[in-house]
Design an enzyme around this catalytic site. Structure first.
Site, short mmCIF file in Angstrom:
data_model
loop_
_atom_site.label_atom_id
_atom_site.label_comp_id
_atom_site.label_asym_id
_atom_site.label_seq_id
_atom_site.Cartn_x
_atom_site.Cartn_y
_atom_site.Cartn_z
CE LYS A 165 -8.26 8.17 0.66
NZ LYS A 165 -7.25 8.13 1.72
CE LYS A 266 -6.14 11.86 7.94
NZ LYS A 266 -5.46 10.84 7.14
MG MG Z 1 -6.28 7.49 5.77
#
Ligand code: MG
Length: 369
Positions: A165, A266
């Site tokens: 991230k 997702k």
């Molecule tokens: Mg992502």
């Protein structure tokens, strides 16, 4: 076959360690999970899980899953769960949008269909690859050395794929993070730099162009598809899109306009397997590779993603995600596919191949009828 009862369970899932996104702007400690049990007149039971990644990440939240199901329940009970597109249309007619509330119901229907036909969901989706899927770690944002220590911990468990991230207002630090981690990347490793929408167009262009020669892939480098379309024009690094990939129309636009080279599908975000399999097919038709993942959750949510991932040909699958390894609780001890040596493999068990321990879920928070 008919659905005779829909039961809903709420469970808090504490994370092992606090988790930071977007250069440290967002902190996560616990996930609000919803489990769905569908009972049928054939005696077959199906299970689903819908767990948003908190309520600050994307437009989804735990109590919203349960409120959405309450709104749709009377339209779901009585349907044949094997006819997943009939259930899909009933839910879409009853409650437009709110895909994250539909995914656990869709998941439980696929579980029942697999059990009814005595096939794993990956085979129902077309073909189960013999080999499992590399699991991607999720590496919290922080100092470069801290991030590498997380990657090293996952390496010791066999992981070869990592989602690191990045994305903060200090873009020099992002450039430093990427250069530091890439300098220590092993030959066989897949490292995705996930921005989680944190950059402005200017910040994206500076960072991505500064490290362009590394050829690394960036996920969701801008807030919207329009932002990413603009960023795509002024950068050369491969782009993955997950948070802005919600509908089949989004997928079509990304593919036709060449906005990204990778889909991050997702399951909770897109509304479950019935909708996700269309995105999979669209991606393959356009030479687009895929990451597949739950938005969050236990071994159950991971298993749904692993089933879809294992239906994708080797040339198109990058990795799936093992969120279960980030949790301090396990609601299905001894059940379901686990990440072994960095790989998640679904076997020939019919349906999803995972069942929660109902004692650990407690009493349902609601049952319909
Ligand atoms: Mg992502």
């Amino acid at each position: 076959m008919k659905i005779t009862r829909l039961s809903v369970y709420q469970k808090d899932l504490p994370l092992r360690d606090p988790y930071w996104l977007s250069g440290g702007r967002l902190r996560f400690d616990v996930l609000d999970a919803t489990f769905v049990k569908l009972e049928t007149d054939a005696g077959i039971t199906g299970w689903g899980e819908g767990t948003p990644w908190g309520h600050t990440y994307v437009p989804a939240h735990g109590s919203g899953v349960r409120a959405g199901i309450e709104t749709m329940a009377s339209a779901i009970v009585g349907l044949d769960p094997r006819k997943v597109e009939q259930v899909e249309r009933a839910m879409d007619r009853c409650l437009p949008g709110h895909y994250y509330a539909k995914q656990p119901v869709d998941m439980a229907c696929w579980d029942i269909m697999g059990k009814a036909f005595e096939m794993p969901v990956a085979d129902l989706l077309g073909n189960r690859r013999a080999s499992g899927t590399p699991a991607a770690s999720s590496v919290s944002s922080g100092e470069p050395e801290y991030m590498l220590s997380i990657i090293d911990d996952y390496r010791s468990r066999g992981y070869i794929a990592h989602s690191a991230k990045v994305g903060g207002s200090d873009i020099d630090k992002d450039i430093a993070r990427i250069r530091y981690i890439e300098a220590q990347r092993r030959d066989d490793e897949i490292i995705l730099y996930d921005v989680n929408r944190a950059w402005t167009r200017r910040e994206a262009s500076i960072v991505m162009n500064a490290v362009a020669e590394l050829g690394v892939t960036f996920e969701q480098p801008g807030e919207t598809l329009d932002d990413i379309a603009a960023i795509r024009q002024i950068t050369t690094s491969p782009i993955s899109i997950d948070e802005s990939l919600v509908t089949l129309q989004d997928a079509t636009r990304i593919a036709r306009e060449g906005l990204a080279e990778v889909f991050g599908i997702k399951l909770n975000r897109v509304g479950g397997l019935t909708k996700a399999r269309r995105m999979r097919d669209l991606a393959i038709a356009h030479g687009i590779q895929m990451f597949v993942m739950a938005t969050g959750g236990t071994v159950m949510a991971d298993t749904e993603a692993a089933q879809l991932a294992q239906s994708i040909p080797d040339a198109f699958i990058r990795a799936c995600w093992s969120c279960q390894d980030m949790l301090a609780v396990d609601i299905a001890p001894g059940s379901g596919p686990r990440c072994i040596d960095g790989v998640i493999t679904v076997d020939e068990s019919p349906g999803l191949g995972v069942t929660p321990d109902e004692n650990l879920l407690g009493d349902p928070s609601a049952s319909y009828p």
